[in-house]
Design an enzyme around this catalytic site. Structure first.
Site, short mmCIF file in Angstrom:
data_model
loop_
_atom_site.label_atom_id
_atom_site.label_comp_id
_atom_site.label_asym_id
_atom_site.label_seq_id
_atom_site.Cartn_x
_atom_site.Cartn_y
_atom_site.Cartn_z
N SER A 121 0.83 -1.20 0.00
CA SER A 121 0.00 0.00 0.00
C SER A 121 0.87 1.25 0.00
O SER A 121 2.08 1.18 0.22
CB SER A 121 -0.91 0.03 1.25
N SER B 176 -3.89 -3.58 -2.76
CA SER B 176 -3.10 -2.44 -2.31
C SER B 176 -4.01 -1.33 -1.80
O SER B 176 -5.01 -1.00 -2.43
CB SER B 176 -2.23 -1.92 -3.46
N ASP C 286 -4.20 2.34 -1.51
CA ASP C 286 -3.59 3.57 -2.02
C ASP C 286 -4.56 4.72 -1.76
O ASP C 286 -5.47 4.99 -2.56
CB ASP C 286 -3.29 3.43 -3.51
#
Length: 402
Positions: free
Chosen positions: A272, A310, A312
């Site tokens: 991340s 992930s 983000d």
């Protein structure tokens, strides 16, 4: 727990990217004097690390105050989620009102609860709240990335008192980078990642038409990416280094075993990145959402794709206006909540915002480079080892291609 880092010795001195490659073009906007998030006037930051003598614990906390009087005077803010496999608490309220009136804490995935409580404990202490007399509204902002490859998350070493200490220790100094703060145990593009920061200066005008220079700063907690995707200013540095690692692994079983183990881990969960963008340009919440989106441009230049697992998540805030909060509570009525009452704010004309967009993208990109360049090789939980980005080899590659 120990304050001694579990990094390994290296013959390479760690340097920010501009120090490594002083002639590299990193956008048209010049950096601020510190080239750091703290170039934005009033923004304060602290980083702290926690280690264990046996190497199993490698984690920490990054603490940010958007302004010293954040409790009574909110900042306009906006959030953008490029990929949502992560956490940023308080985001619903920011999306609802466009107001940030909380410290920002970034840490590991298992420490969100402790950080949340720690913000409350800090606020109670800082506001001198008597026992049994909380008469205000606050939703703490806590973001996280996963450091479980290098850090034993099951020990839950981050405690609320670490958060209180961090928020009481914030300064306007340049943000420390690499294996520090919440980025202590993070991995980026298969190399040691962590905390990085950068800033840009954008010339413009104030509301009276007089010349004024605005600052855009970024801070990243970088814990994402595959090696072959890593680029510096468009040069496929990661692909070249990955090919070299593959060749070395063919003749060295130990290297191959370590490389395969890391590849298996990163294929399981890509990681991340949290990006915090600050500016003193007076932007509205919608404009700040748009500014936060530009972090995606910076990440993509380095090689981020926003893979499925992930997280983000990007937050942008502006210190350009002070928005009063805590004016209505159970016992206080500084204003009548049923009688609409205007306040006066400055706002940047949308048609003049492009320089700020570019600055946000450029500062995010360089922040990731600085996290990688400043991070050191680390041996962590269960003996897992993550190598630092080889700076001298990077310099050779860049001098050949750029």
């Amino acid at each position: 727990m120990s304050s001694t880092s579990n990094t390994t010795a290296s013959n390479e001195s760690r340097r920010r990217l501009r120090d490594l490659l002083p002639n590299l073009h990193l956008g048209y906007w010049r950096p601020g004097p510190l080239n750091s998030l703290t170039d934005v006037p009033g923004v304060l930051v602290h980083t702290q690390e926690i280690f264990a003598d046996d190497g199993a614990v490698n984690t920490g906390v990054t603490s940010i105050l958007p302004r010293t009087n954040w409790f009574h005077n909110a900042c306009y803010a906006g959030i953008f989620s490029f990929n949502g496999s992560g956490e940023m608490t308080g985001s619903h309220w920011i999306n609802e009102t466009g107001l940030l009136h909380s410290p920002i804490v970034i840490t590991n995935s298992f420490s969100v609860g402790a950080a949340y409580q720690g913000i409350y404990e800090y606020t109670i202490k800082a506001q001198g709240v008597a026992k049994g007399n909380v008469d205000w509204f606050l939703l703490p902002v806590v973001a996280e990335t996963f450091d479980g490859y290098l850090n034993d998350l099951t020990q839950f070493v981050i405690k609320p008192e670490h958060i209180v200490k961090g928020l009481e220790s914030v300064t306007s100094d340049r943000v420390r980078e690499g294996n520090v703060g919440g980025g202590t145990g993070m991995i980026c593009h298969y190399f040691k990642g962590g905390t990085g920061s950068s800033s840009r200066l954008v010339d413009g005008f104030d509301s009276k038409g007089e010349a004024k220079t605005y600052t855009v700063g970024a801070l990243v907690q970088a814990n994402y990416g595959r090696p072959q995707h890593f680029r510096i200013a468009g040069v496929p540095v990661g692909r070249i280094l990955a090919q070299e690692a593959d060749e070395a692994a063919k003749s060295n079983p130990a290297i191959k075993m370590a490389y395969d183990a890391l590849e298996k881990e990163k294929n399981r969960k890509d990681g991340s990145i949290i990006v915090i963008i600050a500016t003193d340009a007076p932007l509205s919440p919608i404009q700040l959402q748009r500014l936060a989106k530009r972090a995606t441009v910076g990440i993509s230049r380095v090689g981020g794709y926003g893979h499925n697992p992930s997280g983000d998540i990007f937050l942008a805030f502006s210190t350009g206006n002070e928005i009063p909060v805590q004016s209505v509570s159970m016992e206080r009525r500084a204003v009548d909540p049923f009688k609409p009452t205007p306040i006066t704010v400055d706002l940047v004309d949308d048609t003049t915002i492009n320089g700020l967009f570019e600055a946000a993208a450029d500062a995010t990109e360089e922040s990731i480079y600085n996290a990688l360049c400043m991070a050191e090789t680390m041996v962590g939980n269960q003996g897992h080892k993550i190598e630092a980005l080889p700076l001298e080899r990077v310099k050779e590659i860049m001098e050949r291609y750029a």
